[in-house]
Design a protein around this motif. Structure first.
Motif, PDB file in Angstrom:
ATOM      1  N   GLU A 100      -4.668 -23.489   2.099  1.00 16.81           N
ATOM      2  CA  GLU A 100      -3.497 -22.727   2.524  1.00 16.81           C
ATOM      3  C   GLU A 100      -3.427 -21.426   1.732  1.00 16.81           C
ATOM      4  O   GLU A 100      -3.341 -21.435   0.505  1.00 16.81           O
ATOM      5  N   VAL A 101      -3.503 -20.305   2.441  1.00 16.00           N
ATOM      6  CA  VAL A 101      -3.490 -18.987   1.796  1.00 16.00           C
ATOM      7  C   VAL A 101      -2.234 -18.241   2.222  1.00 16.00           C
ATOM      8  O   VAL A 101      -1.934 -18.126   3.415  1.00 16.00           O
ATOM      9  N   TRP A 102      -1.507 -17.742   1.222  1.00 19.65           N
ATOM     10  CA  TRP A 102      -0.281 -17.002   1.504  1.00 19.65           C
ATOM     11  C   TRP A 102      -0.576 -15.535   1.785  1.00 19.65           C
ATOM     12  O   TRP A 102      -1.346 -14.896   1.082  1.00 19.65           O
ATOM     13  N   ILE A 103       0.029 -15.009   2.833  1.00 20.97           N
ATOM     14  CA  ILE A 103       0.052 -13.575   3.084  1.00 20.97           C
ATOM     15  C   ILE A 103       1.358 -13.050   2.496  1.00 20.97           C
ATOM     16  O   ILE A 103       2.444 -13.462   2.926  1.00 20.97           O
ATOM     17  N   THR A 104       1.245 -12.195   1.489  1.00 23.32           N
ATOM     18  CA  THR A 104       2.414 -11.764   0.734  1.00 23.32           C
ATOM     19  C   THR A 104       2.858 -10.352   1.118  1.00 23.32           C
ATOM     20  O   THR A 104       2.218  -9.681   1.928  1.00 23.32           O
ATOM     21  N   THR A 105       3.943  -9.917   0.488  1.00 27.31           N
ATOM     22  CA  THR A 105       4.438  -8.554   0.711  1.00 27.31           C
ATOM     23  C   THR A 105       3.413  -7.523   0.247  1.00 27.31           C
ATOM     24  O   THR A 105       3.341  -6.433   0.811  1.00 27.31           O
ATOM     25  N   SER A 106       2.630  -7.867  -0.778  1.00 31.38           N
ATOM     26  CA  SER A 106       1.585  -6.942  -1.232  1.00 31.38           C
ATOM     27  C   SER A 106       0.538  -6.722  -0.146  1.00 31.38           C
ATOM     28  O   SER A 106       0.103  -5.589   0.097  1.00 31.38           O
ATOM     29  N   HIS A 107       0.120  -7.809   0.514  1.00 32.29           N
ATOM     30  CA  HIS A 107      -0.852  -7.680   1.603  1.00 32.29           C
ATOM     31  C   HIS A 107      -0.294  -6.808   2.724  1.00 32.29           C
ATOM     32  O   HIS A 107      -0.996  -5.959   3.278  1.00 32.29           O
ATOM     33  N   ALA A 108       0.967  -7.042   3.068  1.00 38.49           N
ATOM     34  CA  ALA A 108       1.596  -6.275   4.145  1.00 38.49           C
ATOM     35  C   ALA A 108       1.651  -4.790   3.799  1.00 38.49           C
ATOM     36  O   ALA A 108       1.353  -3.928   4.639  1.00 38.49           O
ATOM     37  N   CYS A 109       2.017  -4.481   2.556  1.00 39.65           N
ATOM     38  CA  CYS A 109       2.107  -3.071   2.142  1.00 39.65           C
ATOM     39  C   CYS A 109       0.734  -2.415   2.101  1.00 39.65           C
ATOM     40  O   CYS A 109       0.586  -1.235   2.451  1.00 39.65           O
ATOM     41  N   ILE A 110      -0.289  -3.174   1.679  1.00 39.16           N
ATOM     42  CA  ILE A 110      -1.660  -2.634   1.685  1.00 39.16           C
ATOM     43  C   ILE A 110      -2.083  -2.300   3.104  1.00 39.16           C
ATOM     44  O   ILE A 110      -2.685  -1.250   3.368  1.00 39.16           O
ATOM     45  N   LEU A 111      -1.772  -3.198   4.049  1.00 37.65           N
ATOM     46  CA  LEU A 111      -2.123  -2.948   5.449  1.00 37.65           C
ATOM     47  C   LEU A 111      -1.398  -1.720   5.996  1.00 37.65           C
ATOM     48  O   LEU A 111      -1.971  -0.936   6.763  1.00 37.65           O
ATOM     49  N   ILE A 112      -0.145  -1.528   5.595  1.00 34.32           N
ATOM     50  CA  ILE A 112       0.608  -0.351   6.044  1.00 34.32           C
ATOM     51  C   ILE A 112      -0.029   0.925   5.506  1.00 34.32           C
ATOM     52  O   ILE A 112      -0.231   1.904   6.236  1.00 34.32           O
ATOM     53  N   VAL A 113      -0.370   0.911   4.211  1.00 28.22           N
ATOM     54  CA  VAL A 113      -1.017   2.082   3.594  1.00 28.22           C
ATOM     55  C   VAL A 113      -2.358   2.364   4.257  1.00 28.22           C
ATOM     56  O   VAL A 113      -2.687   3.518   4.564  1.00 28.22           O
ATOM     57  N   MET A 114      -3.135   1.317   4.499  1.00 27.32           N
ATOM     58  CA  MET A 114      -4.436   1.488   5.147  1.00 27.32           C
ATOM     59  C   MET A 114      -4.292   2.014   6.563  1.00 27.32           C
ATOM     60  O   MET A 114      -5.071   2.868   7.014  1.00 27.32           O
ATOM     61  N   ALA A 115      -3.294   1.503   7.283  1.00 29.10           N
ATOM     62  CA  ALA A 115      -3.063   1.966   8.657  1.00 29.10           C
ATOM     63  C   ALA A 115      -2.711   3.454   8.680  1.00 29.10           C
ATOM     64  O   ALA A 115      -3.190   4.205   9.539  1.00 29.10           O
ATOM     65  N   ILE A 116      -1.890   3.889   7.725  1.00 27.46           N
ATOM     66  CA  ILE A 116      -1.527   5.312   7.640  1.00 27.46           C
ATOM     67  C   ILE A 116      -2.756   6.144   7.313  1.00 27.46           C
ATOM     68  O   ILE A 116      -2.976   7.220   7.898  1.00 27.46           O
ATOM     69  N   MET A 117      -3.591   5.668   6.376  1.00 28.39           N
ATOM     70  CA  MET A 117      -4.804   6.402   6.011  1.00 28.39           C
ATOM     71  C   MET A 117      -5.768   6.511   7.187  1.00 28.39           C
ATOM     72  O   MET A 117      -6.351   7.577   7.434  1.00 28.39           O
TER      73      MET A 117
END
Length: 245
Positions: free
Chosen positions: A30-47
């Motif tokens: 069981e692997v947790w997707i955290t707020t850090s993962h979500a924020c990284i994805l947002i930053v990557m999407a913007i880049m």
């Protein structure tokens, strides 16, 4: 004592922790997707979106730049100059990587201005970046230096046949990713914690004036820490590539 009472009285309003969003099953774990993962994805999407827009704009570049083209060229020139001034003849090989991590770390650091929890306030993010630097150092050492030279450096300041200092030098090398990651992580996390305490403790009266703190902790300090991380990365890698031969 007063501080302890004040913190306890408004503890429910203070939040600077990493939270799990949902879990995924990964090979039976069981692997947790955290707020850090979500924020990284947002930053990557913007880049990625910015890169696609920049690529399309530069395909239709004008001889006299204006608007968006000006911004793109200014960014490229500044990043190229930064890498060139530090890495010299090795700059063309690493400019793309250094520019990418510079933009990623800077956007991550200033994401607090937009209500996100900075991904660089998570040690897992900064450690991963520091480990990339660590492996780049040693890969380039083995590519550009002879094993005899590497051994001599590890035994320095004593002769190579007396490796008394080797354990100490080895610890200093292993300390590079730790110091790089902790410096970035601690500075960003401290700003995140302070801003969370300001909003949690002052709540109603924390309306406009915390913007000054945001400018310092998110923008100014974030830019400084981005520059320091990239500068140290370039310095370490250049030393690994540079030889006296």
């Amino acid at each position: 004592m007063n501080q302890a009472i004040l913190l306890a009285g408004n503890a429910d309003s203070i939040d600077f922790m990493i939270h799990g969003i949902f879990t995924v099953n990964f090979f039976g774990h069981e692997v947790w997707i955290t707020t850090s993962h979500a924020c990284i994805l947002i930053v990557m999407a913007i880049m990625i979106a910015f890169a696609i827009a920049a690529n399309r704009r530069m395909k239709q570049a004008r001889e006299v730049p204006d608007g968006f083209q000006n911004i793109i060229e200014l960014m490229v020139e500044m990043l190229d100059a930064m890498v060139e001034s530090t890495m010299g003849k090795f700059a063309p090989r690493f400019v793309n990587y250094i520019s990418t991590i510079f933009i990623f770390i800077l956007m991550s650091n200033i994401s607090g201005l937009f209500g996100l929890r900075p991904p660089t306030a998570d040690y897992g993010t900064t450690l991963a970046l520091a480990l990339i630097t660590f492996f780049m150092i040693w890969i380039n050492k083995f590519r550009h230096q002879k094993l005899k030279t590497i051994w001599s450096d590890m035994c320095s300041p004593l002769p190579p046949w007396l490796p008394v200092w080797m354990p100490i030098n080895l610890v200093s090398e292993l300390a590079i990713p730790v110091s790089l990651s902790l410096r970035l992580f601690a500075n960003v996390l401290s700003g995140t914690v302070i801003m969370a305490l300001v909003y949690g403790l002052l709540r109603v009266i924390a309306l406009a004036w915390p913007s000054v703190l945001h400018v310092y902790f998110d923008l100014f300090s974030g830019a400084i820490q981005t520059y320091v991380f990239c500068m140290l990365t370039m310095t370490y890698v250049t030393q690994a590539c540079d030889t006296d031969e």
